[in-house]
Each structure stands twice: as C-alpha cells, then as structure tokens.
Design an enzyme around this catalytic site. Structure first.
Site, short mmCIF file in Angstrom:
data_model
loop_
_atom_site.label_atom_id
_atom_site.label_comp_id
_atom_site.label_asym_id
_atom_site.label_seq_id
_atom_site.Cartn_x
_atom_site.Cartn_y
_atom_site.Cartn_z
N GLU A 1 -7.76 1.47 -3.38
CA GLU A 1 -9.24 2.13 -2.69
C GLU A 1 -10.22 1.59 -3.51
OE1 GLU A 1 -6.22 3.45 -3.37
OE2 GLU A 1 -5.90 5.06 -1.90
N PHE B 1 0.68 19.56 -3.87
CA PHE B 1 1.09 18.07 -3.32
C PHE B 1 -0.03 16.50 -3.39
CE2 PHE B 1 2.63 14.01 -0.61
CZ PHE B 1 2.86 13.79 -2.57
N GLN B 2 -0.34 16.35 -4.12
CA GLN B 2 -1.69 15.77 -4.18
C GLN B 2 -2.96 16.03 -4.10
OE1 GLN B 2 -0.93 12.74 -0.96
NE2 GLN B 2 0.08 10.94 -2.26
N LYS C 1 -7.97 19.39 4.26
CA LYS C 1 -7.36 18.73 5.62
C LYS C 1 -7.31 19.71 6.47
CE LYS C 1 -3.31 17.80 7.96
NZ LYS C 1 -2.64 16.06 7.65
N MET D 1 -15.72 -13.87 -22.73
CA MET D 1 -16.51 -13.20 -23.61
C MET D 1 -15.66 -12.85 -24.19
SD MET D 1 -19.68 -12.84 -23.38
CE MET D 1 -21.08 -12.53 -22.10
#
Ligand SMILES: Cc1ncc(C[n+]2csc(CCOP(=O)(O)OP(=O)(O)O)c2C)c(N)n1
Lengths: 564, 161
Positions: free
Chosen positions: A49, A111-112, A161, A478
């Site tokens: 993602e 969940f999630q 959802k 760097m």
C-alpha cells in the site's frame, strides 16, 4: 436512480475525471473491487500500500491533478501513513479511500479495525469517516475540493464496509460551500504596490522560489518577473523546475544545506528577498538568526501559517502565488518605464558571476572510479533534460538536484519535507502511468531502492517502463557522510555491502538489469537502458565514500559552507 | 502569557480532537477547554485557555483557522472580554466552622448546593481571580473535592473608556 455505495464511490471518481487509481484490495473494500470492472477507471494493483500512495502522489506531482489511492481497512490503511505524511509535508493533492469495518463493529476492536481517521489526523489536510451512504457523494466531492484548493494536501475518506452495499439515490453535488473554508486568496493590492516599490528600490534583489510556485502553476509569471526585471533566482528542492535550471545567467541553483555557494552567498548579501511559495524550512535557512541579514523579506504564500513561522517577514502577502505574481506583473508593467532594468542590477549580477567563478557547483572527477555526480550529468546529457526525474532520499537525491538541470515544473519528483526513502520508485510508477510516452528515470540509492523494490512487479505487469538508476555506493550514504564529518567516521549501521544482485533481481521480476562497473561504460549502458521498452534497473557501482558538497552543517549559517 | 481563545466550530465528530491535537502536536498545554453548542444549529463554541509567547499563540491561532471545521477564532487577550468560570467545591464543614464558611460564601455571592452533617458543597461563578480567591479561602477548612468548568468568554458589547 438508486445506486449502491460502491457504485456511488466509483461514479464520483468518474465525475472528478479520475482515469487511474492505485490500490490493493481486502475484505473491507471488496464491494468496491466488485464494481471496478463496470467503470471507466483503471485500477493499478500495487504490491504494497505504500507503493499505492506514493504512486498516486507521483501521478499528482507529474500532472498537477489529484492522485487517488484505494486500500482496505486496518493494515492496508496503516501501510499508507508514510505516504500520506509525505504528501502532506509537500502539499500534494491526493485522495485516499480506506475501507473500514462495518459500522456496527466500529469501536469494538473488530478484525482489521483501526482508527485511521484518528491516526492520520495530524498528517492530512482533512479526513472523514462516512457514516451514512447518503453522505458519500458529498463527502467525496468535498475531499477532492479540499485536496486541490488553497494549499493542496492529502484528504482521507474512510468508508465502512456495510455502506458499500447500501443503496441510495445518486446525486453529485454541483458545488461545495464550506462556511469555514474559503481559500483562493486574492492578494492585497496595497501590499502588491508596496512590493513593487521595494523592487524598484532594491539594488540586490533575489527570488527564492518554492514548491508553491509549481503547485499554483505560476512558473510563467515567475519567469517573466525574473527575466524582465533581471532578478536572479534560487529555489528550494521542491521548487526545482519552476525556473529553468539551464539558464546560466539568472539561475543560481538550489540554496540551503546542499545549495550552491553562489545561492547561499546571494541570500546572505541580497537587500530584497522575495520568497514565493516557499516556507523557510530549516534545511534552507541554516541558522535562522543569520539568514538573509541584510534583506527586506517579502513572503508570498497561500497558507497564512507559513508566514512568520520561522523567520520574521517585513512584507507578508497571503495569496495564491499565481494571482499575486500576476498582480505584481501588472504593477511592474505600469512602472517599468521608470527604470532601466537592463542595467539596474548589473553590479549585482556581476557579483554573482564572480561567486560562481570562485566556487562553481562541481566535484573532483576520477579517471577510473565512477563518480555519482558524473552519472547524473550523463543522465542529463542523454535525456537532454526532457525526462521526468524522480529521486529517492539521501545523497542520490542531492546529486540529482544539483547536477540534473531541471527545466520544467512537474518534472522533478522528490520527497522534500518528509525525506521518505522508498518514495522515488513508486512515484516514478505513478508519473509513468500519467505519461506513458515520457522517459521516467528514478535516481536511487542502494538503500532506498530496497524500501519499495516490490513494485518492480507492478511496473512489469503494467508495462510501465520506469528506469531505475542506482547510484550504488554500498552505504546509506547520506548518513555515512554525517558520520564521517561529525561522528569520527563511526560507520555504525550504514554499511550496506550485503546486497541483492540487482541485475538478477530485475530479471527475476521480468525487467531488464544492467550493471556498470567501469566509467567508460556509463554513457553507453545508460543509453541502452533508456532505449529498452521495459522497466529496468541500472546498478552503477560508484565511488563509495563520495560526499555531497557544498554542505552547510546543521545549525550553521549559510555562509559557513564546506566546499569540494 | 495566558491567552483566552474563543473558537467557533462545526459540531462534527472529531472536531475536539482536531483542535486539541494542534496543541498536543506542538507540545503545548491547554489550561482549560470548554465546549458547548451555540444557538446556531450545528455550531459549537470552544473556549480555550492556553499559555505561550506571542509567536506561539499567533501560530496556534493561524493553525486553528486552517482546520476545515473551524469557523472563527478570536483571541480575547487584546480585547475587553467577560470571562467566567464555575467551580463546585465540597468542603469540610463541621458545626464549629459552618458559620464562617457560610459567611464567606455570602461575601462571594456563592450558592450552597448540597449540605450534609459535616460537608457543604458550594457553587461559585466568577472570573479567574475570584475563583482563585474563594478556593484559597476555603482550602483552610479542607477541600474534599473540586470540579471546575474552565473559562467561558465573550467579548464585551461596548468598550467604555
Ligand atoms: C524511511 C526513511 N528511513 C530513514 C531515513 C534516514 N536516511 C536519510 S538518507 C539515508 C541514507 C540513504 O541511503 P541510500 O538510499 O543508499 O542513498 P545514498 O545516500 O547512499 O545516496 C537514510 C537512512 C529516511 N530518510 N527515510
């Protein structure tokens, strides 16, 4: 007609003219995915993602339009946070859709489930949790409006959802009015007149231009101002391309920590500093109390919070850069005849030539070793500066900024504010999707490229022929540079000599891989790689302990530069 | 320096944490924060008392104005404003002390809102100074509990020299 939430969401995207979005599915957004084939929007499946959000950001930076990304709830949503913060710091318009667990479960540690609205509150311009399907269309419209107007930025829309399958009448609002949000600030004409007089009086004026010039599309106005009135220009990392980097007379290069000697000396000696769409970041100012000590400072910015934040400004001008510069142009035209601009800053410009002669932007080349700066120069030569260049973060980024002379806005994509390693490659992917026929080159470090290397699969699948040139120094360069200069060469955790075989890695993904170990091959192999019609990695083994110069140590004044 | 900010906001979910987040994200303390709906539908008024030098407060005010649900922000430090706070104090009040406590509440024009054998609960409204004074005076009897609302503020209608 009644539509489901999922259909409404996609219909809104069509209404907004979105042709592509970057995403990754999951249970919470499966209803949206179910509908995607029925709409005209291309969905590009990434492999992580973070890749989706950076790609949307790269798409936005390259086109000036709003980027879109779609991910699922919980881990999908949190994986975007770095990319959201990246876009936020650089004021890039993106709209992020995250799935959320069904409304009845919100707040129950389902969940999630994650409170993504809470998590992203400090790094979005605004965000929403949609609670009723009847609010969806209006919310999406607002999200796009907020993302691109005023000071642009990321806006997140979290959609539970269950709303996706609920139905309601679809109506896309024609316009948005938010009583508390009124951007598009026209400049105060009194202040413009004052500024015009200041310019007329100034003997050593300097323009310091930032990313705001690019996002407001005011580069033409800026160029007019500089050329007609013969005012030299320096810029921030984010501002590169607003003024052509190949103008040898008025372009001084970038200022600040790794800015040119000339630009930093000019800041130190100018009597009028005209800051446009720049925010006086600490990487630019060095020691604040010694920044532009002799100058009257004028600051044009659409965001009032940027003004007087870091330095005290004599003439503040809250306005969209484009309308401010256009108003200024008009004002200058009316007093133009009163001054011989061709000669007015002659002495000042001579002084600048002198500084440039004294310490030009340069490096010590080598007969055998490949210097990273040399590689960037070659990229510039081969592409004639017509490519879209993305960078990762670190030395590679600074060398790209210094030695690739960016000529046009929206062609140099880099994570300025947050400095996100792993940004460049997915951003290049987004830019390539927006401009399939352009050459898109990601200048990378061997450390950074490994942060989002999984997107190789995405570019191969989607035939996005992005070119990755790794300036491979075997170090987190760097940080190693800082360790060398300020930590007695204690190279703790910066040596990265254990590496994958980047050539084989590219090939494993179905891309092309090249390795350059000898200087004489640099140009030839780069040319070949840029010709090939597929994505590729060019692994260039560069001098390992090369440093970026000039360098202003953190907290020092701009005149205290370490030079080559 | 202490600043009283009056912030008019859209009454939508998360607006309080957006506002509070601006302070916490910059490491500043909010001394008190009071929110309640106004007459206008969907609009709430927050009164925030915070400390900071002028530059910090200027930044905070600008940042607040930038929040999408924020309608207006006023800093009452420079203008004449009416500021009030309410406090409830539950104080020890055995028989021998009761008369004195009542005399103090009288002088301060407070109200007794609850009585028991050995306690009094007193309601007091006033500006910062008055609240400080009454709490101070009552503390020597032994305060058992205290609840304060934090400031609410409003600009004075007319400024008389
Ligand atoms: C996500 C992230 N983690 C850590 C850093 C700190 N950091 C800045 S530059 C740098 C080194 C980058 O190394 P590399 O990609 O190999 O590039 P080089 O400097 O060698 O060109 C690091 C670790 C960062 N900017 N971003």
């Amino acid at each position: 007609m009644e539509l489901t939430g999922a259909q409404i969401l996609l219909k809104c995207l069509e209404e907004e003219g979105v042709d592509a979005m970057f995403g990754f599915p999951g249970g919470a957004v499966i209803d949206i995915y179910d509908e995607i084939p029925n709409f005209s929007i291309e969905h590009i499946l990434v492999r992580h993602e973070q890749g989706a959000i950076h790609a949307a950001d790269g798409y936005a930076r390259a086109t000036g339009k709003t980027g879109v990304c779609l991910v699922t709830s919980g881990p999908g949503a949190t994986n975007t946070v770095t990319g959201i913060a990246t876009a936020y710091m650089d004021s890039i318009p993106v709209v992020i859709f995250t799935g959320q667990v069904p409304s009845p479960l919100i707040g129950n540690d389902a969940f999630q489930e994650v409170d993504i609205v809470g998590i992203t509150r400090p790094c979005t311009k605004h965000n929403y949790l949609v609670q009723d399907v009847r609010d969806l269309a209006r919310t999406v419209k607002q999200a796009f409006y907020l993302a691109r107007t005023g000071r642009p930025g990321p806006v997140l829309v979290d959609v539970p959802k269950d709303l996706m399958s609920q139905k309601c009448e679809f109506e896309y609002p024609e316009s948005i009015s938010l009583r508390s949000y009124n951007p598009n600030v026209k400049p105060h004409i009194g202040q413009i007149r004052k500024l015009a007089q200041l310019i007329k009086k100034a003997e050593r004026p300097l323009i310091y231009s930032g990313g705001g010039v690019i996002s407001s599309k005011s580069h033409e106005e800026l160029r007019w101002l500089a050329r007609e009135l013969r005012i030299p220009v320096t810029s921030t990392l984010m501002g590169l391309g607003a003024y052509p980097g190949d103008d040898e007379e008025l372009w001084l290069g970038m200022l600040g920590m790794h800015g040119t000697y000339c630009a930093n000396m000019a800041v130190n000696n100018c009597d009028l500093l005209l800051a446009v769409g720049a925010r006086f970041d600490d990487r630019v100012t060095g020691k604040i109390s010694e920044f532009a000590p002799h100058a009257t400072i004028v600051h044009i910015d659409v965001d009032p919070t940027s003004i007087q934040k870091n330095v005290s400004v004599h003439v503040p001008l809250v306005a969209d850069c484009k309308s401010a510069l256009a108003a200024l142009q008009k004002e200058m035209k009316s007093i133009k005849g009163e001054v011989n601009w061709q000669r007015k800053h002659e002495q000042w410009l001579e002084q600048i030539i002198e500084w440039n002669r004294l310490h030009p932007l340069t490096y010590i080349d080598d007969e055998v070793k490949i210097k990273p700066q040399y590689v960037v120069e070659k990229i510039y030569e081969i592409t004639k500066g017509d490519a879209i260049v993305c960078t990762e973060v670190g030395q590679n980024q600074m060398w790209a900024a210094q030695f690739y002379k960016v000529k046009e806005p929206n062609t140099f994509l880099t994570s300025g504010g947050l400095g996100t390693m792993g940004y460049g490659f997915p951003a290049a992917m987004g830019a390539q999707r927006a401009f399939p026929d352009k050459l898109v080159v990601n200048i990378a470090g061997d450390g950074s490229i490994q942060m989002n290397i999984q997107e190789m699969m995405t570019v191969v699948c989607n035939k996005l022929p992005v070119k990755i040139v790794i300036l491979n120094n075997g170090y987190l360069g760097m940080v190693r540079q800082w360790q060398e200069l300020f930590y007695k060469k204690n190279y703790c955790a910066t040596c990265m000599d254990a590496q994958p075989d980047f050539v084989k890695l590219a090939e494993a993904y179905g891309a092309a891989g090249y390795r350059i170990t000898e200087k004489k091959d640099v140009e030839k192999v780069l040319r070949e790689a840029f010709e090939v019609d597929k994505p590729c990695i060019v692994d260039v083994r560069v001098a390992q302990e090369e440093n970026v110069y000039p360098m202003v140590p953190a907290g020092a004044s701009l005149t205290e530069m370490l030079l080559v | 320096m202490k600043h009283t900010l009056s912030v008019m906001v859209e009454n939508e979910p998360g607006v309080l944490s957006r506002v509070a987040g601006l302070f916490s994200g910059r490491g500043f303390n909010i001394e008190s924060l009071n929110v309640a709906p106004t007459l206008e539908k969907g609009v709430s008024l927050m009164t925030i008392v915070a400390r900071g030098d002028d530059a910090i407060i200027e930044q905070i005010v600008k940042q607040l104005r930038k929040l999408v649900p924020v309608i207006t922000v006023k800093d009452f430090t420079q203008v004449q404003a009416v500021e009030r706070e309410m406090v409830l104090v539950k104080v020890n009040a055995e028989d021998s002390k009761r008369a004195e406590i009542l005399r103090i509440t009288d002088i301060f024009r407070c109200k007794v809102v609850d009585v028991s054998i050995d306690e009094l609960t007193i309601e007091c409204t006033g500006d910062h100074g008055k609240i400080k004074a009454i709490v101070n005076l009552l503390s020597r009897f032994g305060i058992k509990e205290i609840a304060r609302t934090g400031n609410v503020a409003m600009k004075r209608a007319m400024q008389i020299d």
